[in-house]
Design an enzyme around this catalytic site. Structure first.
Site, short mmCIF file in Angstrom:
data_model
loop_
_atom_site.label_atom_id
_atom_site.label_comp_id
_atom_site.label_asym_id
_atom_site.label_seq_id
_atom_site.Cartn_x
_atom_site.Cartn_y
_atom_site.Cartn_z
N LYS A 72 115.76 210.61 90.99
CA LYS A 72 114.89 210.18 89.63
C LYS A 72 114.41 211.45 88.98
O LYS A 72 114.03 212.26 89.76
CB LYS A 72 114.00 209.24 90.01
CG LYS A 72 113.05 209.66 91.08
CD LYS A 72 111.92 208.52 91.35
CE LYS A 72 110.79 209.11 92.23
NZ LYS A 72 109.83 209.92 91.50
N LYS A 121 107.36 208.85 95.58
CA LYS A 121 107.35 210.19 95.05
C LYS A 121 106.97 210.64 93.57
O LYS A 121 106.90 209.68 92.70
CB LYS A 121 109.08 210.54 95.11
CG LYS A 121 109.75 210.13 96.32
CD LYS A 121 109.37 211.12 97.51
CE LYS A 121 109.92 210.89 98.73
NZ LYS A 121 109.50 209.71 99.56
N ASP A 122 106.59 211.70 93.62
CA ASP A 122 106.05 212.07 92.34
C ASP A 122 106.79 211.86 91.19
O ASP A 122 107.87 212.21 91.15
CB ASP A 122 105.68 213.60 92.27
CG ASP A 122 104.65 214.00 93.21
OD1 ASP A 122 105.05 214.08 94.50
OD2 ASP A 122 103.46 214.47 92.89
N ARG A 123 106.13 211.37 89.80
CA ARG A 123 106.96 211.21 88.67
C ARG A 123 107.11 212.44 87.91
O ARG A 123 108.47 212.73 87.67
CB ARG A 123 105.82 210.43 87.75
CG ARG A 123 106.53 210.27 86.50
CD ARG A 123 105.86 209.42 85.42
NE ARG A 123 106.64 209.23 84.20
CZ ARG A 123 106.28 208.43 83.06
NH1 ARG A 123 105.07 207.50 83.14
NH2 ARG A 123 107.12 208.43 81.81
N GLN A 165 96.70 213.46 94.41
CA GLN A 165 97.59 212.59 94.00
C GLN A 165 97.14 211.27 94.65
O GLN A 165 97.09 209.92 94.03
CB GLN A 165 99.04 212.70 94.09
CG GLN A 165 99.97 211.64 93.87
CD GLN A 165 101.11 212.06 94.27
OE1 GLN A 165 101.68 213.16 94.38
NE2 GLN A 165 101.87 211.00 94.20
#
Length: 268
Positions: free
Chosen positions: A53, A82-84, A165
């Protein structure tokens, strides 16, 4: 749970910054590859998918996979968020349905790279770790000192704080937890309750770790610690510290762990 439990003022073990630069200017500057630590079973009622992604939220991708498969989003499993703002490869499980040609399936911001049958839905936390690649752009500072610092970190490790985060934008999740604990009214949405509790646990962990860093004991075992065996989920209580245990800790074979409060927390 003070504000500095998650902010930039947590103490550093190896000294302050040696320079400055820009990170995560574009998604390709932060690459995350998930390591499950196991292979697909090759049979079973689920598809185990490897998905890449880019600039896409894990929960959003899970909903898109559910839509394609014609199942409820809660039936889609993944090991972690997971981080965008990154390029990330991670696993999802999707129940077997009429959609069988998963490899090459694409959507906005994601593509399925591999698919195999699996017996179980993927649960949160069911992974061995993550591999990260981070690009620092426009660095200014003492490059030689930075190289020496990195060598020290490779040899001694770093305090593994939870980062911002975990606490939401401007600490919103932690503030939500404070409001909940102050007035006794839980957030109505289950996901928001989970984010608030996760932020509160992480803030308490960071507070304890920051105290150990200030004491200079963050990387040394003490009586009463719960030690973690490197590369595994195995832990054991430390009743006393002898020379062999101290040496294993110095060699990074054992690590002191910190408290994550909850029903399954191990205490001595």
């Amino acid at each position: 749970m003070s504000a500095d439990a998650y902010g930039p003022d947590v103490p550093c073990a190896h000294g302050g910054p040696l320079g400055s630069g820009r990170i995560r200017v574009q998604p390709e500057d932060f690459v995350v590859r998930e390591w499950l630590g196991f292979a697909a079973d090759g049979e079973g009622p689920h598809w185990l998918l490897t998905v890449r992604k880019r600039d896409a939220n894990t929960l959003w991708v899970a909903r898109q996979l559910a839509r394609i498969a014609g199942v409820h989003p809660r039936d889609v499993g993944f090991a972690g968020l997971k981080d965008r703002n990154a390029v990330a490869e991670q696993a999802f499980t999707v129940p077997v349905s009429t959609h069988a040609e998963w490899v090459g399936t694409r959507g906005e911001g994601f593509e399925v790279l591999a698919a195999a049958r699996h017996r179980r839905k993927l649960k949160r936390g069911a992974l061995r770790g993550n591999h990260f690649e981070l690009v620092v752009r426009d660095f200014t500072g003492d490059a030689a000192a930075l190289e020496a610092r990195m060598a020290t970190i490779a040899r001694e490790g770093v305090p593994n704080y939870f980062g911002p985060q975990r606490f939401g934008a401007q600490g919103a999740n932690l503030q939500l937890a404070r409001q909940w604990f102050a007035n006794g009214v839980a957030p109505g949405d289950r996901a928001r309750r989970g984010f608030a509790l996760s932020a509160a646990r992480a803030a308490l962990f960071n507070t304890v770790l920051a105290g150990r860093v200030r004491q200079g004991t963050w990387n040394a075992l003490q009586a009463g610690d719960v030690a973690n065996l490197d590369g595994s989920g195995s832990v054991f209580a430390v009743s006393s510290v002898d020379a062999p245990l101290s040496e294993r800790c110095r060699q990074l074979d054992l690590h002191p762990s910190g408290p994550l409060w909850g029903a399954r927390m191990q205490v001595e």
